[in-house]
Scaffold this active site. Structure first.
Site, PDB file in Angstrom:
ATOM      1  N   CYS A 115      86.028  51.618   1.064  1.00 48.63           N
ATOM      2  CA  CYS A 115      86.534  50.916  -0.106  1.00 48.63           C
ATOM      3  C   CYS A 115      87.283  49.651   0.305  1.00 48.63           C
ATOM      4  O   CYS A 115      88.491  49.555   0.194  1.00 48.63           O
ATOM      5  CB  CYS A 115      87.452  51.858  -0.876  1.00 48.63           C
ATOM      6  SG  CYS A 115      88.077  51.144  -2.361  1.00 48.63           S
ATOM      7  N   GLU A 116      86.544  48.703   0.857  1.00 45.90           N
ATOM      8  CA  GLU A 116      87.095  47.400   1.242  1.00 45.90           C
ATOM      9  C   GLU A 116      85.932  46.437   1.174  1.00 45.90           C
ATOM     10  O   GLU A 116      84.858  46.751   1.685  1.00 45.90           O
ATOM     11  CB  GLU A 116      87.544  47.396   2.711  1.00 45.90           C
ATOM     12  CG  GLU A 116      88.876  48.007   2.930  1.00 45.90           C
ATOM     13  CD  GLU A 116      89.438  47.706   4.304  1.00 45.90           C
ATOM     14  OE1 GLU A 116      89.219  46.593   4.813  1.00 45.90           O
ATOM     15  OE2 GLU A 116      90.095  48.585   4.843  1.00 45.90           O
ATOM     16  N   PRO A 127      80.470  39.666  33.503  1.00 47.32           N
ATOM     17  CA  PRO A 127      79.698  39.644  32.259  1.00 47.32           C
ATOM     18  C   PRO A 127      79.802  40.970  31.503  1.00 47.32           C
ATOM     19  O   PRO A 127      79.794  42.038  32.113  1.00 47.32           O
ATOM     20  CB  PRO A 127      78.261  39.447  32.753  1.00 47.32           C
ATOM     21  CG  PRO A 127      78.246  40.116  34.092  1.00 47.32           C
ATOM     22  CD  PRO A 127      79.614  39.908  34.683  1.00 47.32           C
ATOM     23  N   ARG A 130      82.028  44.282  14.115  1.00 47.37           N
ATOM     24  CA  ARG A 130      81.815  42.859  14.427  1.00 47.37           C
ATOM     25  C   ARG A 130      81.574  41.975  13.199  1.00 47.37           C
ATOM     26  O   ARG A 130      82.136  40.888  13.111  1.00 47.37           O
ATOM     27  CB  ARG A 130      80.693  42.683  15.453  1.00 47.37           C
ATOM     28  CG  ARG A 130      81.008  43.362  16.791  1.00 47.37           C
ATOM     29  CD  ARG A 130      80.004  43.019  17.881  1.00 47.37           C
ATOM     30  NE  ARG A 130      80.076  41.617  18.226  1.00 47.37           N
ATOM     31  CZ  ARG A 130      79.213  40.690  17.855  1.00 47.37           C
ATOM     32  NH1 ARG A 130      78.144  41.013  17.139  1.00 47.37           N
ATOM     33  NH2 ARG A 130      79.377  39.436  18.191  1.00 47.37           N
ATOM     34  N   GLY A 167      81.238  35.728  29.580  1.00 48.43           N
ATOM     35  CA  GLY A 167      81.190  34.818  28.446  1.00 48.43           C
ATOM     36  C   GLY A 167      79.848  34.272  28.038  1.00 48.43           C
ATOM     37  O   GLY A 167      79.715  33.669  26.975  1.00 48.43           O
ATOM     38  N   TYR A 226      84.433  39.356  13.164  1.00 50.02           N
ATOM     39  CA  TYR A 226      84.047  38.063  13.736  1.00 50.02           C
ATOM     40  C   TYR A 226      82.985  37.349  12.909  1.00 50.02           C
ATOM     41  O   TYR A 226      82.354  36.416  13.409  1.00 50.02           O
ATOM     42  CB  TYR A 226      83.447  38.259  15.142  1.00 50.02           C
ATOM     43  CG  TYR A 226      84.252  39.072  16.111  1.00 50.02           C
ATOM     44  CD1 TYR A 226      85.509  38.638  16.537  1.00 50.02           C
ATOM     45  CD2 TYR A 226      83.744  40.250  16.645  1.00 50.02           C
ATOM     46  CE1 TYR A 226      86.230  39.377  17.466  1.00 50.02           C
ATOM     47  CE2 TYR A 226      84.460  40.983  17.578  1.00 50.02           C
ATOM     48  CZ  TYR A 226      85.710  40.539  17.983  1.00 50.02           C
ATOM     49  OH  TYR A 226      86.408  41.261  18.904  1.00 50.02           O
TER      50      TYR A 226
HETATM   51  C1  PLP Z   1      86.059  39.964  27.609  1.00 52.69           C
HETATM   52  C2  PLP Z   1      86.153  39.520  28.992  1.00 52.69           C
HETATM   53  C3  PLP Z   1      84.986  39.415  29.768  1.00 52.69           C
HETATM   54  C4  PLP Z   1      83.609  39.688  29.224  1.00 52.69           C
HETATM   55  O1  PLP Z   1      83.206  38.762  28.278  1.00 52.69           O
HETATM   56  P1  PLP Z   1      81.685  38.743  27.757  1.00 52.69           P
HETATM   57  O2  PLP Z   1      81.664  37.672  26.753  1.00 52.69           O
HETATM   58  O3  PLP Z   1      81.401  40.069  27.180  1.00 52.69           O
HETATM   59  O4  PLP Z   1      80.828  38.442  28.935  1.00 52.69           O
HETATM   60  C5  PLP Z   1      85.130  39.034  31.084  1.00 52.69           C
HETATM   61  N1  PLP Z   1      86.347  38.779  31.624  1.00 52.69           N
HETATM   62  C6  PLP Z   1      87.485  38.867  30.916  1.00 52.69           C
HETATM   63  C7  PLP Z   1      88.781  38.575  31.564  1.00 52.69           C
HETATM   64  C8  PLP Z   1      87.424  39.243  29.576  1.00 52.69           C
HETATM   65  O5  PLP Z   1      88.543  39.316  28.860  1.00 52.69           O
END
Ligand code: PLP
Length: 427
Positions: free
Chosen positions: A352-353, A283, A322, A247, A326
């Protein structure tokens, strides 16, 4: 830091000019830098070492790369050689990790909806741990393990109910998300699992979202996880492992600068003071995002009478979704910058969007048909999310190391694409 810098005025990946790759492989094409992958992995490993955050048997903490961020075998093997594990969310990802040489005992199986077949596969190959996300899933894992005459090594995924910022589609740590169980449920499930012949609970896990640029919510979540470990131990359970998920965000430009891996590790060490446990991490983005770019060619510059300028590319939302999915920001760099003052462009694909728009009103150096441009920070959640929408061929991938490069997923041919469909007898 990454290894995409200009050499003699031409944007290059390590020592290889992107133009050279574009000419031989064609565009659009993803290009990954081995040195950047290695660097990001190393920076995280060193930061965890520095703070004394260890794994099992006093070794390094397990860094299980989230395969969903970039599942190319060559990328996985580059990381496997450094000792990386894998965080997987499907049988396909487990198979990829194994094929890349990641040992089963460094593979974590996560995901909200694991099927019976997938669980059986994971148990047969002997993954390190199954992160269970709900009570029914825990029972399914137990039943399958018992039918195979084994015990499923599990960790309970907790939803710490914190809001970590980031885009709503990738936030996972609030109670109303589909991920994980509450703290009280985790205690109940851990106790159940300890008395279940098909289960061996070894720890707890959380993952609160992606592209997190603020350590405060992470620290809040991790501190709650520490409390959980202490309560479980207080109840007499053995809790050997703590998996803190992934994350950590990356700089996508024009976004808050994320904390460094060193800040992240320091925060964890501080939050976990006094807790003796084996750590693991999952990660994805922080390892792979800035290790890849998507190279595309400008097909046309289309000027509308009201003055808007569109740079139409040969890459589209099916190659890099992305921005459409997002609202993600990708820095865009011409491979060779033309002289002249910057202009405003809407950079779009040919689909075409209206969603097939990478950016609006972006100030860029002047562009002309035939120019190559690179979408920076496209190494995570790029190629893995590509599709053949509009019957466009799946985008190829190239891995660079120093002055060499190799096609690590070729562009299919139109024959390949058509050959995958079947006509029924009645047609
Ligand atoms: C997506 C995910 C990750 C990786 O997330 P990043 O933001 O890419 O680091 C790690 N663990 C789980 C359970 C996930 O779903």
């Amino acid at each position: 830091m990454n290894h995409f810098e200009p050499i003699d005025g031409e944007l290059s990946c390590e020592s290889v000019p992107l133009r050279e790759i574009a000419q031989s492989v064609g565009t659009p094409v993803y290009v990954y830098s081995s040195a950047t992958l290695e660097r990001h992995y190393g920076v995280l490993r060193d930061a965890l070492r520095q703070e004394g955050l260890k794994g099992e048997h006093g070794g390094d903490a397990l860094i299980a790369f989230a395969v969903k961020a970039n599942s190319n075998l060559a990328v996985l093997k580059t990381l496997a050689r450094l000792g990386a594990g894998a965080d997987t969310v499907s049988e396909g990802e487990i198979r990829r990790a194994l094929a890349a040489g990641i040992p089963a005992n460094r593979i974590v199986f996560s995901g909200v909806g694991k099927t019976a077949e997938e669980l059986a596969f994971a148990l047969k190959v002997g993954v390190s741990e199954i992160n269970v996300e709900s009570e029914p899933e825990m029972h399914l894992a137990s039943n399958i393990a018992q039918s195979l005459g084994t015990r499923a090594v599990i960790a309970i995924r907790v939803n710490p109910d914190v809001s970590a910022g980031g885009h709503a589609k990738i936030a996972t740590g609030k109670a109303d998300n589909k991920f994980g169980v509450s703290f009280s449920e985790a205690e109940r499930l851990y106790a159940q699992a300890s008395n279940n012949a098909g289960l061996k609970p070894v720890g707890v896990t959380c993952h609160i979202g992606s592209q997190i640029t603020d350590l405060a919510p992470m620290s809040a979540a991790f501190s709650k996880m520490k409390g959980l470990v202490q309560r479980l131990r207080g109840e007499g359970h053995s809790v050997e492992r703590l998996d803190l998920g992934g994350g950590l965000g990356v700089p996508y430009f024009h976004q808050p600068t994320p904390p460094s891996p060193a800040d992240y590790a320091r925060m964890i060490a501080r939050t976990m003071t006094g807790l003796d446990i084996a750590y693991s991490f999952e990660p994805g983005r922080m390892i792979a995002a800035n290790a890849g770019v998507l190279v595309a060619e400008v097909l046309h510059i289309h000027e509308r009478p009201e003055g808007r300028k569109f740079a139409v590319l040969d890459a589209a939302m099916n190659d890099l979704i992305r921005p459409a999915m997002y609202d993600a920001y990708h820095d865009i760099k011409p491979v060779r910058v033309r002289p002249g003052s910057p202009e405003m462009y809407d950079v779009v694909g040919p689909i075409c969007e209206t969603g097939d728009t990478f950016t609006r009103e972006r100030e860029l150096p002047p562009l002309a048909p035939g120019d190559l441009i690179a979408f920076m920070s496209a190494g995570a959640y790029g190629a893995v999310m590509s599709s053949e929408y509009n019957s466009r061929l799946l985008v190829p991938e190239v891995l660079v190391q120093g002055d060499q490069y190799a096609v690590v997923r070729p562009r299919p041919t139109y024959e390949d694409m058509l050959a995958r469909d079947r006509l029924p007898d009645w047609l």
